[in-house]
Design an enzyme around this catalytic site. Structure first.
Site, PDB file in Angstrom:
ATOM      1  N   MET A  10       8.005   2.018  -2.856  1.00  0.00           N
ATOM      2  CA  MET A  10       7.677   2.128  -1.553  1.00  0.00           C
ATOM      3  C   MET A  10       6.937   0.805  -0.998  1.00  0.00           C
ATOM      4  SD  MET A  10       6.628   5.773  -1.170  1.00  0.00           S
ATOM      5  CE  MET A  10       5.554   5.828  -2.541  1.00  0.00           C
ATOM      6  N   THR A  83       0.982   2.379  -1.937  1.00  0.00           N
ATOM      7  CA  THR A  83       1.639   2.157  -0.469  1.00  0.00           C
ATOM      8  C   THR A  83       0.357   2.606   0.370  1.00  0.00           C
ATOM      9  OG1 THR A  83       2.867   2.723   1.077  1.00  0.00           O
ATOM     10  CG2 THR A  83       2.988   4.057  -0.643  1.00  0.00           C
ATOM     11  N   THR A  85       0.569   3.484   3.718  1.00  0.00           N
ATOM     12  CA  THR A  85       1.232   4.252   4.566  1.00  0.00           C
ATOM     13  C   THR A  85       1.095   5.636   4.032  1.00  0.00           C
ATOM     14  OG1 THR A  85       2.223   2.518   5.918  1.00  0.00           O
ATOM     15  CG2 THR A  85       2.922   4.968   6.088  1.00  0.00           C
ATOM     16  N   CYS A 196      -0.730  -3.171   4.176  1.00  0.00           N
ATOM     17  CA  CYS A 196       0.466  -2.874   3.919  1.00  0.00           C
ATOM     18  C   CYS A 196       0.614  -3.667   2.527  1.00  0.00           C
ATOM     19  CB  CYS A 196       1.581  -3.094   4.974  1.00  0.00           C
ATOM     20  SG  CYS A 196       3.299  -3.003   4.190  1.00  0.00           S
ATOM     21  N   GLU A 198       3.059  -4.983   1.093  1.00  0.00           N
ATOM     22  CA  GLU A 198       3.806  -6.092   1.090  1.00  0.00           C
ATOM     23  C   GLU A 198       3.416  -7.265   1.761  1.00  0.00           C
ATOM     24  OE1 GLU A 198       6.092  -2.803   0.086  1.00  0.00           O
ATOM     25  OE2 GLU A 198       5.155  -2.836   1.917  1.00  0.00           O
TER      26      GLU A 198
END
Length: 232
Positions: A10, A83, A85, A196, A198
């Site tokens: 994710m 992740t 979130t 986040c 990423e």
């Protein structure tokens, strides 16, 4: 060495960073041919993203809870959700297992406090920036959280889902993030959470005049210390 259970996918791009960092840290600390004892269960992100988009957080929590249960049965000593979130559904996951979950926001807050910072800017998905589950966890450590304005949050979220989760790194998007970071600094942020997993693929320390807190790096390092029972 304890076995780390990683809930990944994710996205898989950031999960690969977790795997790399964890193994590099183990090698750094133990030397020789040592590598991490870890189990990685990589989910289909499309399924999870659908649950996010329609607000079916209970279904997302149940799905990830089943993953965590599988990791526990396979021998994991604790869980790392790769992740930010999906820490929103940590409660659902924890109810389905008996081993602990290493919370990414707590690990990040520890690093922020260590640098004597009390006002922090937060970048992340729209869920992380707008909902309370993450901001309140950071704030519980007596840290003031500042989020970008509406238009900026939309830009940040679109770049995450339409580019970074697909492995696309663009200079134009880096420039947008740098501008938003500067705006947060102007509003009083003494540091920035890359909230986040990423974002650290796009934004680096040199892109900011204040300290950046890369949650992927912080979380992975914390997992290594827990695996080796090192205080941090």
């Amino acid at each position: 060495m304890k076995t780390i259970g990683l809930i990944g996918g994710m996205s898989w791009e950031s999960s690969a960073e977790y795997y790399r960092i964890i193994n590099e840290e183990i090698k750094k600390k133990l030397g020789g041919l040592h590598s991490a004892k870890c189990l990685l269960y990589s989910v289909d992100f499309k399924e999870i993203e659908h649950y996010q988009s329609v607000g079916a957080w209970d279904k997302a929590g149940e799905a990830l809870g089943e993953v965590a249960r599988s990791l526990e049965k396979a021998g994991a000593d604790f869980i790392v959700i790769c992740t930010n979130t999906m820490h929103k559904v940590l409660g659902y996951i924890q109810e389905m297992i008996t081993i602990p979950i290493l919370h990414i926001a707590d690990a990040t807050a520890e690093q922020i406090i260590r640098q004597d910072i009390r006002s922090i800017g937060l970048l992340g998905t729209k869920y992380t920036m707008e909902q309370d589950f993450y901001k309140s966890r950071i704030a519980s450590h007596d840290i003031n959280v500042i989020v970008p304005d509406d238009d900026e949050r939309e830009l940040i979220n679109n770049i995450i889902y339409q580019e970074l989760c697909l492995g696309e790194i663009k200079q134009s998007s880096k420039n947008i993030y740098k501008k938003i970071i500067n705006n947060l600094v102007d509003r009083g942020a003494e540091g920035i959470i890359l909230g986040c997993t990423e974002i650290g693929l796009l934004v680096k320390a040199d892109d900011s005049k204040v300290p950046l807190f890369d949650t992927t790096l912080i979380h992975a390092q914390k997992a290594v210390n827990k695996s080796l029972s090192i205080s941090s």
